[in-house]
Design a protein around this motif. Structure first.
Motif, PDB file in Angstrom:
ATOM      1  N   GLU A  96      13.814  17.943   6.251  1.00  0.00           N
ATOM      2  CA  GLU A  96      13.844  16.896   5.229  1.00  0.00           C
ATOM      3  C   GLU A  96      14.098  15.512   5.810  1.00  0.00           C
ATOM      4  O   GLU A  96      13.917  14.517   5.106  1.00  0.00           O
ATOM      5  CB  GLU A  96      14.922  17.232   4.192  1.00  0.00           C
ATOM      6  CG  GLU A  96      14.559  18.434   3.338  1.00  0.00           C
ATOM      7  CD  GLU A  96      15.687  18.854   2.411  1.00  0.00           C
ATOM      8  OE1 GLU A  96      15.413  19.609   1.448  1.00  0.00           O
ATOM      9  OE2 GLU A  96      16.841  18.436   2.642  1.00  0.00           O
ATOM     10  N   THR A  99       9.228  12.880   9.000  1.00  0.00           N
ATOM     11  CA  THR A  99       7.853  12.667   8.539  1.00  0.00           C
ATOM     12  C   THR A  99       6.979  12.446   9.769  1.00  0.00           C
ATOM     13  O   THR A  99       7.459  12.014  10.818  1.00  0.00           O
ATOM     14  CB  THR A  99       7.735  11.437   7.611  1.00  0.00           C
ATOM     15  OG1 THR A  99       8.284  10.288   8.275  1.00  0.00           O
ATOM     16  CG2 THR A  99       8.452  11.665   6.301  1.00  0.00           C
ATOM     17  N   ILE A 144       3.395  12.007   6.428  1.00  0.00           N
ATOM     18  CA  ILE A 144       3.497  13.237   5.642  1.00  0.00           C
ATOM     19  C   ILE A 144       4.842  13.896   5.921  1.00  0.00           C
ATOM     20  O   ILE A 144       5.195  14.133   7.085  1.00  0.00           O
ATOM     21  CB  ILE A 144       2.348  14.200   5.985  1.00  0.00           C
ATOM     22  CG1 ILE A 144       1.006  13.548   5.662  1.00  0.00           C
ATOM     23  CG2 ILE A 144       2.494  15.515   5.216  1.00  0.00           C
ATOM     24  CD1 ILE A 144      -0.188  14.416   5.978  1.00  0.00           C
ATOM     25  N   PRO A 145       5.618  14.193   4.878  1.00  0.00           N
ATOM     26  CA  PRO A 145       6.903  14.881   5.096  1.00  0.00           C
ATOM     27  C   PRO A 145       6.682  16.233   5.774  1.00  0.00           C
ATOM     28  O   PRO A 145       5.746  16.964   5.455  1.00  0.00           O
ATOM     29  CB  PRO A 145       7.448  15.062   3.674  1.00  0.00           C
ATOM     30  CG  PRO A 145       6.751  14.021   2.852  1.00  0.00           C
ATOM     31  CD  PRO A 145       5.385  13.886   3.459  1.00  0.00           C
ATOM     32  N   THR A 147       8.434  18.849   5.424  1.00  0.00           N
ATOM     33  CA  THR A 147       8.561  19.934   4.434  1.00  0.00           C
ATOM     34  C   THR A 147       7.227  20.244   3.780  1.00  0.00           C
ATOM     35  O   THR A 147       6.912  21.404   3.493  1.00  0.00           O
ATOM     36  CB  THR A 147       9.585  19.550   3.352  1.00  0.00           C
ATOM     37  OG1 THR A 147       9.255  18.251   2.828  1.00  0.00           O
ATOM     38  CG2 THR A 147      10.995  19.521   3.919  1.00  0.00           C
ATOM     39  N   GLN A 148       6.419  19.229   3.562  1.00  0.00           N
ATOM     40  CA  GLN A 148       5.093  19.428   2.964  1.00  0.00           C
ATOM     41  C   GLN A 148       4.162  20.137   3.935  1.00  0.00           C
ATOM     42  O   GLN A 148       3.389  21.022   3.548  1.00  0.00           O
ATOM     43  CB  GLN A 148       4.519  18.074   2.560  1.00  0.00           C
ATOM     44  CG  GLN A 148       3.176  18.128   1.860  1.00  0.00           C
ATOM     45  CD  GLN A 148       2.730  16.747   1.406  1.00  0.00           C
ATOM     46  OE1 GLN A 148       3.544  15.900   1.026  1.00  0.00           O
ATOM     47  NE2 GLN A 148       1.444  16.503   1.449  1.00  0.00           N
ATOM     48  N   GLN A 151       5.185  23.849   4.041  1.00  0.00           N
ATOM     49  CA  GLN A 151       4.763  24.573   2.845  1.00  0.00           C
ATOM     50  C   GLN A 151       3.265  24.862   2.873  1.00  0.00           C
ATOM     51  O   GLN A 151       2.817  25.953   2.502  1.00  0.00           O
ATOM     52  CB  GLN A 151       5.130  23.779   1.586  1.00  0.00           C
ATOM     53  CG  GLN A 151       6.609  23.784   1.262  1.00  0.00           C
ATOM     54  CD  GLN A 151       7.140  25.191   1.046  1.00  0.00           C
ATOM     55  OE1 GLN A 151       6.569  25.990   0.294  1.00  0.00           O
ATOM     56  NE2 GLN A 151       8.231  25.523   1.734  1.00  0.00           N
ATOM     57  N   SER A 152       2.486  23.892   3.310  1.00  0.00           N
ATOM     58  CA  SER A 152       1.035  24.107   3.413  1.00  0.00           C
ATOM     59  C   SER A 152       0.731  25.209   4.412  1.00  0.00           C
ATOM     60  O   SER A 152      -0.154  26.050   4.195  1.00  0.00           O
ATOM     61  CB  SER A 152       0.340  22.811   3.832  1.00  0.00           C
ATOM     62  OG  SER A 152       0.504  21.813   2.852  1.00  0.00           O
ATOM     63  N   GLU A 159      -3.453  21.290   5.287  1.00  0.00           N
ATOM     64  CA  GLU A 159      -3.101  19.983   4.751  1.00  0.00           C
ATOM     65  C   GLU A 159      -4.324  19.070   4.807  1.00  0.00           C
ATOM     66  O   GLU A 159      -5.034  19.013   5.810  1.00  0.00           O
ATOM     67  CB  GLU A 159      -1.959  19.367   5.569  1.00  0.00           C
ATOM     68  CG  GLU A 159      -1.482  18.017   5.079  1.00  0.00           C
ATOM     69  CD  GLU A 159      -0.869  18.111   3.691  1.00  0.00           C
ATOM     70  OE1 GLU A 159      -1.096  17.170   2.911  1.00  0.00           O
ATOM     71  OE2 GLU A 159      -0.184  19.103   3.401  1.00  0.00           O
TER      72      GLU A 159
END
Length: 331
Positions: A96, A99, A144-145, A147-148, A151-152, A159
């Motif tokens: 978190e 990025t 882009i974080p 965490t994102q 998850q992708s 992504e």
């Protein structure tokens, strides 16, 4: 990390523990704070070996080959983070704080920021493999974080491409990455073969085009034949009028075909609005290094970028004592 007056550390907070996949260079390259976001900017090389054999720089889940922002104001409460190579191996609280600004990095000597009205122009250099050294610039980017990204990856959903992409390993500067071997038909020629044809095609429309490139071999008398890009800085001062508004860069040393003693190289380019590659010019220096070698290892400026400072090392071996000097570049 804090220090007592005697130099002993009092406390520390570990932000990341990274494992290098190979023993040679191309690991963590530089750290500095962004005047634009206030975050700590970490640049990581592709991990080493040669030609990025695992294509880590283009893999979104890998930490290698990226420009990363770290929000140091967030306390992760993780005292001893695990040693990792991938973002998904990090605890959520550390993810978190991160990025990703850019990927496709081979080996970056640093990132510099130039204020332009209410925006910042970012300049980064990408050290080449065998042929080309490159400098890139960009203003807008969409970080882009992490965490994102994780998850992708976990959902097996690629992504959507939003990164600034410097193109490595498919591209070395403005050229498809090539393998070089001796030509069997002529000892004076090299056989050059595109190393990653499919990747070069795939990333050709996604990559950021370089601002300027220069080569490891260049027969033109007014150009340089370099070995490794070591610094990129904009110059906004007026003490050296010929350089005002230009981007100055340094190369570690003239290539191995140059006559001893070894000398680094200073050069500059002037950004234009054209989409074409910029030309560049060598900055001649009159300092007398005598018979000593002079490797140009870094370039930096003061806060308002009105002065230029050059770090020079007198030996290729960093273990040699009393070999480093910092110069100010004067007209």
């Amino acid at each position: 990390m804090g220090f007592k007056p005697n130099g002993q550390s009092t406390k520390r907070r570990t932000l990341l523990n990274l494992r290098r996949p190979f023993l040679n260079h191309n690991g963590v390259n530089s750290l500095n704070f962004s005047p634009e976001t206030g975050k700590l900017v970490l640049t990581t090389g592709d991990g080493g070996s040669g030609y990025d054999p695992f294509n880590l720089s283009q893999n979104n889940i890998e930490i290698c080959g990226k420009i990363i922002e770290i929000d140091v104001t967030k306390n992760t409460s993780v005292n001893n983070p695990p040693v990792v190579t991938r973002f998904d191996e990090l605890p959520i609280s550390i993810q978190e704080t991160l990025t990703v600004m850019a990927k496709g990095v081979r080996n970056i000597p640093g990132i510099s920021f130039q204020r332009f009205h209410n925006q910042y122009i970012k300049y980064v250099g990408n050290v080449g493999q065998d042929l080309v050294e490159s400098i890139f610039s960009f203003v807008n980017y969409r970080p882009i974080p992490v965490t994102q990204l994780v998850q992708s990856y976990l959902k097996s959903q690629p992504e959507k491409e939003k990164f600034i992409n410097l193109g490595w390993r498919g591209w070395e500067g403005d050229f498809p990455t090539s393998l070089i071997a001796e030509c069997s038909n002529s000892s004076t020629l090299n056989d050059i073969t595109t190393a990653y044809y499919n990747e070069a095609v795939k990333t050709s429309t996604q990559r950021l085009l370089p601002l300027v490139c220069y080569f490891h071999k260049d027969s033109r008398p007014d150009k340089l034949s370099g070995s490794a890009l070591t610094g990129v800085q904009p110059y906004m001062g007026n003490r050296i009028p010929d350089l005002t508004g230009s981007v100055v860069f340094t190369d570690f040393a003239q290539n191995e075909e140059s006559k001893p003693p070894v000398r680094g190289v200073l050069a500059y380019t002037r950004p234009t609005r054209s989409c074409k590659l910029n030309d560049f010019s060598i900055i001649e220096t009159d300092y007398n290094f005598g018979s000593e070698s002079s490797y140009y290892v870094c370039l930096c400026t003061n806060m308002n970028q009105t002065r230029l400072y050059l770090g020079v090392y007198g030996s290729f071996k960093v273990t040699d004592l009393n070999k480093g000097t910092i110069f100010e570049i004067l007209p």
